[in-house]
Write a protein that holds these residues in place. Structure first.
Motif: not given
Ligand SMILES: O=C(O)CCC(=O)C1=CC=C[C@@H](O)[C@@H]1C(=O)O
Ligand SMILES: [Mg+2]
Length: 317
Positions: A124, A152, A179
């Motif tokens: 992420k 993400e 996200d």
């Protein structure tokens, strides 16, 4: 027992541009109450108070504590610092995932750093958008989405777009690949209109620190909590409870505190949002660690502002 206040100055790895201001070093305060530390570090460009306001109120609070009086600080950073220094912390903490990286460079620099960081593949990442030409930001996001299909992506616009600009940006994104987008606009009505029209998931950060009104909408995914800016721990905890009730994610986020403050935030993150990667990657902007190997603040970074060894701690009375 000791009651003390220190000012710290920490060098940065490179200047920070925050809310239109340039920061060449990080300054803040450390409060020490009967063996526990708290950090008071208003963030220029984000906090409503400055460091000298915070220092003045902190000294008033310490003088009151020395007289055995109750304190009720008003400034958010001071509330946070004193609450941490006087908190009954749980003895056991849940394990916390590593902070996700925060990338602040140009869209070309995102591409260079997004593949790996510290030699490891990322899960992420957060990108600061609304800073460079929209077409360049969108092209780099598109490139990242194509080349890192499982990454993400969190985007943060810091309220810099009008509703029209945010719509222009978000209609070019694939909602399933983002996200969430933090603070596309300053007003909740604009954020909600953009999220509803484009299906992009959104998160609130600055709106919470401004205590502006908001309500749940289908695309609202997360509350980003910056305790230094929010103030009392009770206020942050009320937002955690509200998020849980509404089924929203809680992301604990830093405000460029020292490593001492980041440690406190990590403990809060583990309580409030265990299992959720926190937004605590601001450590990379600090050129030095404030803490030594024994996790105590290093005297060479500190100036003493208040010191009293005769404090009687009545927290446990
Ligand atoms: O939330 C994070 O992932 C890290 C902290 C962070 O992004 C920020 C901290 C302080 C000011 C801003 O630059 C920025 C933010 O707006 O969220
Ligand atoms: Mg933000």
């Amino acid at each position: 027992m000791t009651l003390a206040l220190y000012r710290y100055r920490l060098p940065l790895t490179h200047p920070l541009l925050l809310g239109g201001r340039r920061l060449d070093e990080r300054q803040g305060l450390l409060v020490h109450v009967a063996g526990q530390w708290g950090e008071i570090a208003p963030l220029p460009g984000f906090s409503r108070e400055n460091l000298s306001d915070a220092e003045g109120e902190s000294l008033t609070c310490l003088a009151a504590l020395r007289r055995g009086e109750k304190i009720a600080p008003r400034l958010p950073s001071v509330q946070f610092g004193f609450d941490c220094a006087r908190r009954r912390w749980p003895t056991r903490a849940a394990p916390l995932p590593e902070p996700y990286p925060l990338l602040r460079g140009t869209p070309e620099e995102w591409l260079a750093s997004v593949g790996t960081r510290r030699g490891r593949a990322l899960r992420k990442v957060k990108l600061k958008v609304a800073r460079h030409p929209m077409a360049d930001e969108l092209a780099s996001i598109q490139h990242i989405c194509e080349h890192h299909p499982s990454l993400e992506l969190v985007l943060d616009a810091n309220c810099r777009w009008s509703r029209t600009q945010a719509l222009a940006f978000c209609t070019q994104l694939e909602p399933g690949r983002i996200d969430y987008l933090e603070d596309p606009c300053a007003d909740f009505a604009d954020i909600a209109a953009v999220a509803e029209a484009t299906g992009i998931a959104v998160a609130l950060d600055e709106l919470l620190t401004r205590r502006a009104p908001w309500h749940p909408i289908a695309q609202l995914k997360a509350l980003v909590l910056k305790p230094t800016l929010l103030g009392s721990l009770a206020h942050s905890e009320a937002l955690v409870t509200k998020a849980r009730t509404l089924g929203l994610e809680v992301v604990a986020s830093s405000s460029f505190e020292s490593d001492l403050g980041l440690g406190l935030l990590a403990r809060l993150a583990a309580e409030w949002a265990p299992g959720q990667a926190p937004g605590l990657d601001t450590r990379h902007w600090l050129a030095s660690s404030l803490l030594d190997e024994r996790h105590q603040p290093r005297p060479d970074f500190l100036t003493r502002l208040f010191y009293d060894e005769c404090y009687r701690d009545d927290r446990h009375d």
